[in-house]
Design an enzyme around this catalytic site. Structure first.
Site, PDB file in Angstrom:
ATOM      1  N   ASP A 155     -12.292  -8.964   4.137  1.00  0.00           N
ATOM      2  CA  ASP A 155     -13.564  -8.896   3.406  1.00  0.00           C
ATOM      3  C   ASP A 155     -14.197 -10.281   3.292  1.00  0.00           C
ATOM      4  OD1 ASP A 155     -13.491  -6.149   2.931  1.00  0.00           O
ATOM      5  OD2 ASP A 155     -14.173  -6.396   0.853  1.00  0.00           O
ATOM      6  N   LYS A 178       2.929 -15.399   2.178  1.00  0.00           N
ATOM      7  CA  LYS A 178       3.158 -16.078   0.893  1.00  0.00           C
ATOM      8  C   LYS A 178       4.658 -16.333   0.790  1.00  0.00           C
ATOM      9  CE  LYS A 178       1.662 -17.635  -3.111  1.00  0.00           C
ATOM     10  NZ  LYS A 178       0.823 -18.848  -3.201  1.00  0.00           N
ATOM     11  N   ASP A 214      -6.457  -7.008   3.835  1.00  0.00           N
ATOM     12  CA  ASP A 214      -7.566  -6.323   3.165  1.00  0.00           C
ATOM     13  C   ASP A 214      -8.492  -7.348   2.534  1.00  0.00           C
ATOM     14  OD1 ASP A 214      -9.064  -4.183   2.024  1.00  0.00           O
ATOM     15  OD2 ASP A 214      -8.050  -4.574   0.109  1.00  0.00           O
ATOM     16  N   ASP A 224      -3.203 -18.185  -0.029  1.00  0.00           N
ATOM     17  CA  ASP A 224      -4.199 -18.836  -0.895  1.00  0.00           C
ATOM     18  C   ASP A 224      -4.942 -19.917  -0.120  1.00  0.00           C
ATOM     19  OD1 ASP A 224      -1.763 -20.179  -0.788  1.00  0.00           O
ATOM     20  OD2 ASP A 224      -1.789 -20.828  -2.884  1.00  0.00           O
ATOM     21  N   TYR A 247       0.821  -1.209   0.000  1.00  0.00           N
ATOM     22  CA  TYR A 247       0.000   0.000   0.000  1.00  0.00           C
ATOM     23  C   TYR A 247       0.857   1.261   0.000  1.00  0.00           C
ATOM     24  CZ  TYR A 247      -4.728  -1.853   0.790  1.00  0.00           C
ATOM     25  OH  TYR A 247      -5.939  -2.453   0.653  1.00  0.00           O
TER      26      TYR A 247
HETATM   27  C1  IPM Z   1     -10.440  -1.161   3.942  1.00  0.00           C
HETATM   28  C2  IPM Z   1     -10.682  -0.505   2.617  1.00  0.00           C
HETATM   29  C3  IPM Z   1      -9.504   0.386   2.270  1.00  0.00           C
HETATM   30  C4  IPM Z   1      -8.272  -0.488   2.164  1.00  0.00           C
HETATM   31  C5  IPM Z   1      -9.678   1.219   0.999  1.00  0.00           C
HETATM   32  C6  IPM Z   1     -10.963   2.001   1.046  1.00  0.00           C
HETATM   33  C7  IPM Z   1      -8.509   2.115   0.752  1.00  0.00           C
HETATM   34  O1  IPM Z   1     -10.931  -1.446   1.622  1.00  0.00           O
HETATM   35  O2  IPM Z   1     -10.343  -0.455   4.955  1.00  0.00           O
HETATM   36  O3  IPM Z   1     -10.345  -2.388   3.991  1.00  0.00           O
HETATM   37  O4  IPM Z   1      -7.998  -1.046   1.083  1.00  0.00           O
HETATM   38  O5  IPM Z   1      -7.574  -0.628   3.145  1.00  0.00           O
HETATM   39 MN    MN Z   2     -10.919  -3.487   2.310  1.00  0.00          MN
END
Ligand code: IPM
Ligand code: MN
Length: 368
Positions: free
Chosen positions: A258, A197, A254, A230, A146
């Site tokens: 999710d 990884k 990240d 993975d 990042y």
């Molecule tokens: C998160 C979001 C952010 C990230 C984006 C909005 C920059 O997806 O907080 O997980 O990728 O970290």
């Molecule tokens: Mn995210």
């Protein structure tokens, strides 16, 4: 003696952010009055709202207000209105990433909690998660690909175009997030799974070596395991409860967080804490607390959003930045009871009866 004061900055942001923030503040007001605490907060624009008001997603005045407080209670940013902007100016990237970097919020803690009462919300078959899910994702938040340099695009001789992102980690960055993972595991079931990884990436080789040595030296009592990313993605979908603390670098975190969020059902229930290297006036971590769900532009302004994630984020703020663990637990039980008693916003109702944001908030406040 004057009443202990909770000094934080409120950044409601866009979409449903302001609506669910109202709910979280109501809950905090009721709790503070009861516990004899004073709330000292000011509200500032961030994200799309700030682009509209001030021309930038993170105005200096907003950042200064954050710096003057002990914690940030964050709503969510972004939406279709600002999608035409260049990526680097969009609310998500231009507000959140600079806030994380500026305050060195290196530790992102995302609880993956699915109540037994809500197992139907998960896309997983109920027999895989009969008692719900209870895990935590610890994501490194200010390093890796990042932020690594160089990060450039250039046209090569001959006209081809090349873009470069750089994944970088220092041992010291890995150790400080390993400490957070260890502390989290100590407060839970003592199990950490570190995800990398290392079969491909040199940063992951350093990650695995550092984590292994760190735990062997400082936390031999914890059960540390390693998994490739993975495989971790697959295991999360197969059997999420094999994880207690899932611990990983920025981009893997990240993606995996999710996946954890969807496996846990509604985004409307998931909160998060991003803790910094800095200490606030209480000697505790300065932090940013936000729901996982985003701005939900499709339901913004309708008063029907699920306020639980924002309310639970406020609970995390009380716990980590103000050391008020029992008040945090009070909020967490009230949310769980309200859901258990059948109060459900649309996202967690499964065709049953629904309540709106204000009714859900009231049900939670009645159970505090
Ligand atoms: C998160 C979001 C952010 C990230 C984006 C909005 C920059 O997806 O907080 O997980 O990728 O970290
Ligand atoms: Mn995210």
């Amino acid at each position: 003696m004057s009443k202990p004061e909770l000094k934080f900055t409120v950044l409601p942001g866009d979409g449903i952010g302001p609506e669910v923030m109202t709910s979280a503040l109501e809950v905090l007001h009721v709790l503070a009055a009861r516990a004899g605490l004073t709330l000292n907060y000011s509200t500032h624009p961030v994200g799309g709202a700030a682009i509209d008001d001030c021309g930038v997603a993170l105005p200096d005045s907003t950042r200064d207000a954050c710096a003057a407080a002990d914690a940030i209670l964050f709503g969510s940013v972004g939406g279709p209105k600002w999608e035409h902007l260049p990526p680097a100016e969009q609310p998500e990237r231009a507000a959140l990433l600079p806030l994380r970097k500026h305050f060195q919020l290196f530790a992102n803690i995302r609880p993956g909690l699915l109540y037994r009462e809500l197992v139907d919300a998960s896309p997983l078959k109920t027999e895989r998660i009969p008692d719900g899910i209870d895990m935590v994702c610890i994501r490194e938040l200010t390093g890796g690909i990042y932020f690594g340099q160089p990060k450039t695009t250039r046209t090569l001789e001959g006209g081809d175009v090349e873009a470069i992102d750089t994944m970088v980690y220092k041992r010291s960055e890995i150790e400080r997030i390993a400490e957070v993972a260890a502390q989290t595991a100590l407060a839970r079931n003592g199990k950490v799974c570190s995800v990398d990884k290392a079969n491909v990436l040199t940063t992951s080789v350093l990650w695995r070596k550092t984590v292994t040595e760190f735990f062997a030296q400082k936390y031999p009592q914890l059960k540390l395991s390693h998994m490739y990313v993975d495989n971790a993605a697959m295991q999360l979908a197969r059997d999420p409860n094999q994880f207690d603390v899932l611990f990983t670098e920025n981009m893997f975190g990240d993606i995996l967080s999710d996946e954890m969020a969807i496996v846990c059902g509604s985004l409307g229930m998931l909160c998060s804490a991003s803790l910094g290297t800095g200490r606030n006036t209480h000697g505790l971590p300065f932090g940013l607390y936000e729901p996982a769900g985003g701005t939900a532009p499709d339901i913004a302004g309708k008063g029907i959003a699920n306020p639980c994630a924002q309310i639970l984020s406020a609970a995390l703020m009380l716990r980590y930045s103000f050391g008020l663990d029992s008040l945090a637990a009070t909020i967490e039980s009230a949310v769980r009871e309200a859901v258990g008693d059948g109060y459900r916003t649309g996202d967690i109702a499964f065709g049953g009866q629904t309540v709106n944001t204000a009714q859900m908030t009231k049900a939670i406040i009645e159970r505090l």
